[in-house]
Design a protein around this motif. Sequence first.
Motif, PDB file in Angstrom:
ATOM      1  N   THR A 190      46.469  26.190 -39.401  1.00  0.00           N
ATOM      2  CA  THR A 190      46.860  25.743 -37.792  1.00  0.00           C
ATOM      3  C   THR A 190      47.825  24.420 -37.867  1.00  0.00           C
ATOM      4  OG1 THR A 190      44.571  25.604 -36.983  1.00  0.00           O
ATOM      5  CG2 THR A 190      45.033  27.255 -38.080  1.00  0.00           C
ATOM      6  N   ILE A 236      51.294  30.068 -32.348  1.00  0.00           N
ATOM      7  CA  ILE A 236      51.085  30.834 -30.995  1.00  0.00           C
ATOM      8  C   ILE A 236      50.836  30.097 -29.890  1.00  0.00           C
ATOM      9  CG2 ILE A 236      48.361  30.913 -30.085  1.00  0.00           C
ATOM     10  CD1 ILE A 236      47.353  32.851 -33.026  1.00  0.00           C
ATOM     11  N   LEU A 263      44.650  34.662 -33.009  1.00  0.00           N
ATOM     12  CA  LEU A 263      44.421  33.802 -33.844  1.00  0.00           C
ATOM     13  C   LEU A 263      43.988  33.978 -35.075  1.00  0.00           C
ATOM     14  CD1 LEU A 263      45.074  30.830 -34.688  1.00  0.00           C
ATOM     15  CD2 LEU A 263      43.581  30.364 -33.876  1.00  0.00           C
TER      16      LEU A 263
END
Length: 354
Positions: A56, A107, A125
Amino acid sequence: MTPGDTPAVVVVDDSRFMRGLISDTLESGGVDVVGEAEDGEEAVAVVEELRPDVVTMDVNMPRVDGIEATRRIMEQVPTPILMLSAYTEDGADETFDALDAGAVDFIAKPGGEVSAAVTDLEEQLVELVHSVADADVSDRGPGEESAPEPAAEPHPETVDVEPNTTVLIGSSTGGPDAVERVVGALPGDADVRVLIVQHMPEAFTGRFADRLDESTALSVSEAEDGSRIGRGEALVACGGRHLEVSSYRDGRLRVKTVDEDRGQGVRPSVNVTFESAAETVDDPLIGVVLTGMGDDGSEGVKTLKRVGARVIAQDEDTSVVYGMPKRAAATGCVDEILPLGEIAGGVVGGIADV
């Protein structure tokens, strides 16, 4: 990864608070956070050492930002990367730059900043991390996937385009690149009009439409309530609203945007657009389901098939996430399952058959 395994994730953010918050959010959802990094330079080293299943990645960081870090990771040790992107116009530009660099999805941060509200994104997520952990990103380095596919030869043979054909495209995770490659390979002089439904927040769909307009032969814009399109034109569904075909006459479509749930779980929904087109358009229709997480589009292809439309789905090998096309194929209503590079040719080659 073997199905059922827990993905190993590296979290990259210049804020210690945010690294902890994101890590806690992932771990509470059953994801194994194996490392953290506070800037892009450190991220490249950590990913090289730990070889996680997913990263991420924040965008704005000191020394090396998330876009450059993504580019380096994809060059050195290709790994599925999810961007955390500001919910702004500038954030949209940065996000598409990161996708060009090889990131598989993003996101949007609530309110333009990551805050405690990120915990509200836990389900999305965690689901996304699980979905992209097995993605084949070996060919997603800079310059590999960012350019549209060269004009494809029609599949299976060269044919004249049937007049007044409407092409409906649905996609989600991994979709921006896939859509650009398909739309970019469609002939600009064909008598087609195109509707595109990409799962994407409202702040991003306008920029996505602009990018398609700049890189393809079609004239592409973001859909507004009452928008009309004709030959050689395309609309991208606005994020946060369903896109319905409201009328069709003399080769021109009119659409409306719908700010209602409709029980789809996503907005815009591929199902809503496919079903409304099937109900309204009495000229040839071709439905295309591209890479994406979930099953959106599977009900829509059934409706399309009932009115004699041709339906194409992307194959597993070229899909970032083989969710939507797999579910569509499972309905038995898909005519062809094709690699991404052959889909535009399949559309053109199939136009005379619908």
